[in-house]
Write a protein that holds these residues in place. Structure first.
Motif, PDB file in Angstrom:
ATOM      1  N   THR A 194       0.838  -1.203   0.000  1.00 31.31           N
ATOM      2  CA  THR A 194       0.000   0.000   0.000  1.00 31.31           C
ATOM      3  C   THR A 194       0.870   1.248   0.000  1.00 31.31           C
ATOM      4  O   THR A 194       0.560   2.237  -0.657  1.00 31.31           O
ATOM      5  CB  THR A 194      -0.881   0.035   1.259  1.00 31.31           C
ATOM      6  OG1 THR A 194      -1.279  -1.280   1.554  1.00 31.31           O
ATOM      7  CG2 THR A 194      -2.075   0.911   1.059  1.00 31.31           C
ATOM      8  N   ARG A 243       2.282   1.907  -3.452  1.00 24.39           N
ATOM      9  CA  ARG A 243       1.222   2.327  -4.369  1.00 24.39           C
ATOM     10  C   ARG A 243       0.833   3.779  -4.102  1.00 24.39           C
ATOM     11  O   ARG A 243       0.729   4.593  -5.024  1.00 24.39           O
ATOM     12  CB  ARG A 243       0.028   1.402  -4.154  1.00 24.39           C
ATOM     13  CG  ARG A 243      -1.056   1.531  -5.161  1.00 24.39           C
ATOM     14  CD  ARG A 243      -2.145   0.561  -4.752  1.00 24.39           C
ATOM     15  NE  ARG A 243      -3.417   1.130  -5.063  1.00 24.39           N
ATOM     16  CZ  ARG A 243      -4.052   0.901  -6.211  1.00 24.39           C
ATOM     17  NH1 ARG A 243      -3.531   0.103  -7.094  1.00 24.39           N
ATOM     18  NH2 ARG A 243      -5.218   1.453  -6.443  1.00 24.39           N
ATOM     19  N   THR A 244       0.653   4.090  -2.811  1.00 26.60           N
ATOM     20  CA  THR A 244       0.266   5.462  -2.473  1.00 26.60           C
ATOM     21  C   THR A 244       1.353   6.444  -2.896  1.00 26.60           C
ATOM     22  O   THR A 244       1.058   7.494  -3.471  1.00 26.60           O
ATOM     23  CB  THR A 244       0.032   5.576  -0.957  1.00 26.60           C
ATOM     24  OG1 THR A 244      -0.787   4.506  -0.545  1.00 26.60           O
ATOM     25  CG2 THR A 244      -0.621   6.871  -0.618  1.00 26.60           C
ATOM     26  N   ILE A 275       1.225   6.897  -6.653  1.00 29.16           N
ATOM     27  CA  ILE A 275       0.118   7.748  -7.106  1.00 29.16           C
ATOM     28  C   ILE A 275       0.412   9.210  -6.772  1.00 29.16           C
ATOM     29  O   ILE A 275       0.220  10.107  -7.607  1.00 29.16           O
ATOM     30  CB  ILE A 275      -1.206   7.298  -6.452  1.00 29.16           C
ATOM     31  CG1 ILE A 275      -1.598   5.921  -6.971  1.00 29.16           C
ATOM     32  CG2 ILE A 275      -2.314   8.278  -6.735  1.00 29.16           C
ATOM     33  CD1 ILE A 275      -2.794   5.350  -6.304  1.00 29.16           C
ATOM     34  N   LEU A 276       0.925   9.446  -5.559  1.00 28.41           N
ATOM     35  CA  LEU A 276       1.228  10.827  -5.163  1.00 28.41           C
ATOM     36  C   LEU A 276       2.307  11.416  -6.073  1.00 28.41           C
ATOM     37  O   LEU A 276       2.219  12.567  -6.497  1.00 28.41           O
ATOM     38  CB  LEU A 276       1.696  10.858  -3.708  1.00 28.41           C
ATOM     39  CG  LEU A 276       0.617  10.619  -2.661  1.00 28.41           C
ATOM     40  CD1 LEU A 276       1.234  10.420  -1.301  1.00 28.41           C
ATOM     41  CD2 LEU A 276      -0.337  11.789  -2.608  1.00 28.41           C
ATOM     42  N   GLU A 334       0.831  12.329  -9.389  1.00 27.19           N
ATOM     43  CA  GLU A 334       0.006  13.530  -9.290  1.00 27.19           C
ATOM     44  C   GLU A 334       0.883  14.771  -9.153  1.00 27.19           C
ATOM     45  O   GLU A 334       0.564  15.833  -9.697  1.00 27.19           O
ATOM     46  CB  GLU A 334      -0.941  13.394  -8.107  1.00 27.19           C
ATOM     47  CG  GLU A 334      -1.732  14.628  -7.766  1.00 27.19           C
ATOM     48  CD  GLU A 334      -2.686  15.043  -8.862  1.00 27.19           C
ATOM     49  OE1 GLU A 334      -2.964  14.240  -9.751  1.00 27.19           O
ATOM     50  OE2 GLU A 334      -3.141  16.202  -8.810  1.00 27.19           O
ATOM     51  N   LEU A 352      -7.474   9.053 -14.040  1.00 19.88           N
ATOM     52  CA  LEU A 352      -6.874   8.307 -12.929  1.00 19.88           C
ATOM     53  C   LEU A 352      -7.959   7.682 -12.061  1.00 19.88           C
ATOM     54  O   LEU A 352      -7.877   6.524 -11.664  1.00 19.88           O
ATOM     55  CB  LEU A 352      -5.993   9.237 -12.098  1.00 19.88           C
ATOM     56  CG  LEU A 352      -5.281   8.594 -10.928  1.00 19.88           C
ATOM     57  CD1 LEU A 352      -4.189   7.686 -11.430  1.00 19.88           C
ATOM     58  CD2 LEU A 352      -4.695   9.630 -10.005  1.00 19.88           C
ATOM     59  N   LEU A 384      -8.510   3.780 -11.290  1.00 16.55           N
ATOM     60  CA  LEU A 384      -8.478   3.232  -9.933  1.00 16.55           C
ATOM     61  C   LEU A 384      -9.775   2.526  -9.604  1.00 16.55           C
ATOM     62  O   LEU A 384      -9.784   1.502  -8.925  1.00 16.55           O
ATOM     63  CB  LEU A 384      -8.238   4.362  -8.924  1.00 16.55           C
ATOM     64  CG  LEU A 384      -6.834   4.952  -8.910  1.00 16.55           C
ATOM     65  CD1 LEU A 384      -6.784   6.149  -7.995  1.00 16.55           C
ATOM     66  CD2 LEU A 384      -5.837   3.928  -8.463  1.00 16.55           C
ATOM     67  N   SER A 395       1.487  14.913   2.426  1.00 21.94           N
ATOM     68  CA  SER A 395       1.057  13.520   2.415  1.00 21.94           C
ATOM     69  C   SER A 395       2.248  12.587   2.209  1.00 21.94           C
ATOM     70  O   SER A 395       2.378  11.566   2.888  1.00 21.94           O
ATOM     71  CB  SER A 395       0.027  13.341   1.315  1.00 21.94           C
ATOM     72  OG  SER A 395      -0.667  12.171   1.467  1.00 21.94           O
ATOM     73  N   GLN A 452       3.688   9.726   4.756  1.00 14.34           N
ATOM     74  CA  GLN A 452       3.900   8.319   4.408  1.00 14.34           C
ATOM     75  C   GLN A 452       5.302   7.877   4.802  1.00 14.34           C
ATOM     76  O   GLN A 452       5.497   6.823   5.406  1.00 14.34           O
ATOM     77  CB  GLN A 452       3.714   8.126   2.897  1.00 14.34           C
ATOM     78  CG  GLN A 452       2.313   8.292   2.408  1.00 14.34           C
ATOM     79  CD  GLN A 452       1.451   7.130   2.795  1.00 14.34           C
ATOM     80  OE1 GLN A 452       1.909   6.007   2.877  1.00 14.34           O
ATOM     81  NE2 GLN A 452       0.194   7.399   3.069  1.00 14.34           N
TER      82      GLN A 452
END
Lengths: 138, 108
Positions: free
Chosen positions: A6, A9-10, A13-14, A17, A51, A55, A125, A129
């Motif tokens: 996770t 993946r996060t 994606i961040l 973006e 996106l 998702l 963010s 993480q």
């Protein structure tokens, strides 16, 4: 390296973006710079909706289609979010000034501000993480 | 917050009667209540809570990207802070447990 988790993946994606965010900033800056250019049309960047669709296509389970041939198209084809690319869209339909230009300076500055704030939020963010992983490893 | 959005204010919702736990009512199945005397269950429940906080914060930051209008920035920040705090609490509990174990070992 971390793609299966996770966390990875996060972060991925961040990261994507944030790339798109910088690209969008360039485009908005270009719009503002050309606010008085005759016959200039503003552009915008389209990424988040694709996106989102990608998702969601990974999540939703639709009824499986009855296919008898491998060339048949099933109802729901999962789209890998890594294949989503930003698209630059030229807004050529509208005109707001007499010289054929359609840049609205207030709108563009608003978009720029939104973009900036979103970038700050994304940085926060990402920091969060990584700090969680650091905390566990400490 | 979810309940602050206008779309959630509409009424006239009718829920189906549920006579069997396997009936689908559109909501999640109820969790089993945690027995407060069972230490392992309590611990697992707490760790599950930490995990769900982490997942929620990741999900919210993802939602912030995909549809920014449906989520408020402070929700994301608070979710991240909560996840961080839960993790640090877990970390200190683990550390204390290990410390206690060491102390028991070194009793003379």
């Amino acid at each position: 390296m971390f793609e299966a988790s996770t966390f990875g993946r996060t972060i991925d994606i961040l990261h994507r973006e944030m790339d798109v965010n910088l690209l969008r900033r360039q485009i908005i800056a270009n719009n503002i710079a050309n606010a008085d250019t005759p016959n200039f049309k503003r552009s915008e960047l389209n990424f988040e909706s694709s996106l989102k669709r990608a998702l969601e296509s990974e999540k939703t389970r639709k009824m499986p289609a009855f296919v008898t041939d491998k060339r048949h198209i099933p109802f729901n084809q999962p789209v890998d979010y890594r294949t989503v690319r930003p698209r630059k869209i030229l807004d050529f339909w509208t005109t707001s000034k007499n010289n054929g230009n359609n840049v609205d300076l207030e709108q563009e500055s608003m978009n720029l501000l939104n973009n900036e704030l979103l970038y700050n939020m994304l940085v926060q963010s990402v920091n969060n993480q990584f700090s969680q992983v650091q905390m566990v490893l400490k | 917050m979810n309940f602050m959005s206008e779309t959630n204010l509409v009424g006239h919702k009718i829920y189906m009667q549920k006579a069997d736990p396997r009936h689908f009512v559109g909501s999640k199945p109820e969790d089993k209540p945690i027995d407060p005397d069972n230490f392992s269950q309590v611990l697992l429940g707490a760790i599950n809570g930490v995990n769900s906080l982490q997942q929620k914060s990741a999900l919210l930051s993802q939602q912030m990207i995909t549809d920014p209008d449906t989520v408020d920035p402070h929700d994301v920040t608070i979710a991240m802070a909560k996840a961080n705090m839960a993790l640090s609490i877990t970390k200190s509990v683990v550390d204390r447990a290990v410390q206690a174990y060491r102390e028991i070992l070194s009793l003379r």
